[in-house]
Scaffold this active site. Structure first.
Site, short mmCIF file in Angstrom:
data_model
loop_
_atom_site.label_atom_id
_atom_site.label_comp_id
_atom_site.label_asym_id
_atom_site.label_seq_id
_atom_site.Cartn_x
_atom_site.Cartn_y
_atom_site.Cartn_z
CG ASN A 103 -1.98 -1.03 1.19
OD1 ASN A 103 -2.61 -1.24 0.15
ND2 ASN A 103 -2.20 -1.72 2.30
CG HIS A 104 1.41 4.11 -2.92
ND1 HIS A 104 2.26 4.98 -3.57
CD2 HIS A 104 1.48 2.94 -3.61
CE1 HIS A 104 2.81 4.37 -4.60
NE2 HIS A 104 2.35 3.13 -4.65
N PRO A 105 1.22 5.24 1.35
CG PRO A 105 2.91 6.76 1.89
CD PRO A 105 2.56 5.67 0.92
CE1 TYR A 106 -5.85 5.22 3.80
CE2 TYR A 106 -4.58 3.49 2.76
CZ TYR A 106 -5.50 3.89 3.70
OH TYR A 106 -6.06 2.97 4.55
CD GLN A 111 -2.40 8.35 -2.89
OE1 GLN A 111 -2.92 7.63 -2.03
NE2 GLN A 111 -3.06 8.69 -3.98
#
Length: 233
Positions: A103-106, A111
């Site tokens: 996952n990206h750090p949304y 992100q």
């Protein structure tokens, strides 16, 4: 009348048409069947970093494996990527799968990975170590005798039980119970491979831990679940 029009007329009338404009290819760049061994079989185009491979494993073309353990007899087909995963024995992973797609750090203002890979842009000398440590903590765990279908994506932290099936192009966001079949985006269990008592009985045999020669000796019994359980439960 043109030749193509005559061809369509012949097909429509049910006549057998002998084509003269097609090229017959008997063999071109064949993929030879490999005899596997205790030494892992790894394609020259595969990329592996900080990982362990068991006996009789096979890693096919353009597979990337990072920080993972792949146990005995499991194989991974072309163009797949495996990150931070524990994969059991006799696991069948089809082509173009992503195991532990990160996952990206949304939750951040941006992100984009410049926030955790600043070294790529000259913003820092190294990546953000704490971010990647967090990713590694979210391992994917896949049991034994699991089949992961073509193009499937398994998200971080997911556990897939023994004997389960993940259908092609599925996106797995939650745990999958043993001997169940899950499909879709997000993946949902649509049915079980066996009644619960039968599934529990197969799991109880722990057959994936049998020696190779014993599996070879009992090969025909694997093809009939009633005979298999009658003999080995």
């Amino acid at each position: 009348m043109r030749k193509t029009a005559l061809s369509y007329m012949a097909i429509a009338s049910g006549q057998k048409l002998e084509r003269t404009d097609m090229k017959y290819i008997k063999e071109l760049n064949p993929k030879f069947s490999r005899i596997l061994s205790e030494e892992p079989t790894i394609a020259k185009t595969a990329s592996i970093l900080n990982s362990n491979l068991g006996k009789y494993t096979e890693i096919m073309d353009y597979v990337e494996i990072i920080d993972s353990n792949i146990d005995d007899f499991s194989y991974i087909c072309d163009y797949s990527m495996v990150l931070y995963a524990e994969i059991g024995k006799f696991v069948s992973i089809a082509a173009m799968t992503r195991i532990n797609a990160p996952n990206h750090p949304y939750e951040r203002a941006s992100q984009h990975h410049f926030t955790y890979r600043p070294e790529k842009y000259g913003f820092s000398d190294q990546p953000e170590q704490s971010f990647f440590k967090w990713r590694k903590l979210q391992k994917v765990v896949i049991g034994n005798d699991v089949w992961i279908g073509h193009g499937s994506v398994i998200l971080p932290g997911v556990k897939i039980g023994n004997g389960a099936i993940v259908g092609s192009l599925s996106v797995v966001t939650t745990d999958i119970p043993p001997y169940s079949i899950a499909v879709g985006n997000p993946a949902r269990v649509i049915r079980n491979r066996f009644p619960k008592d039968i599934a529990n009985a197969i799991e109880k045999t722990q057959w994936w831990n049998w020696p190779l020669e014993l599996i070879k000796e009992r090969l025909e019994d694997f093809k009939d679940v009633r005979r298999f359980l009658d003999k080995y439960l």
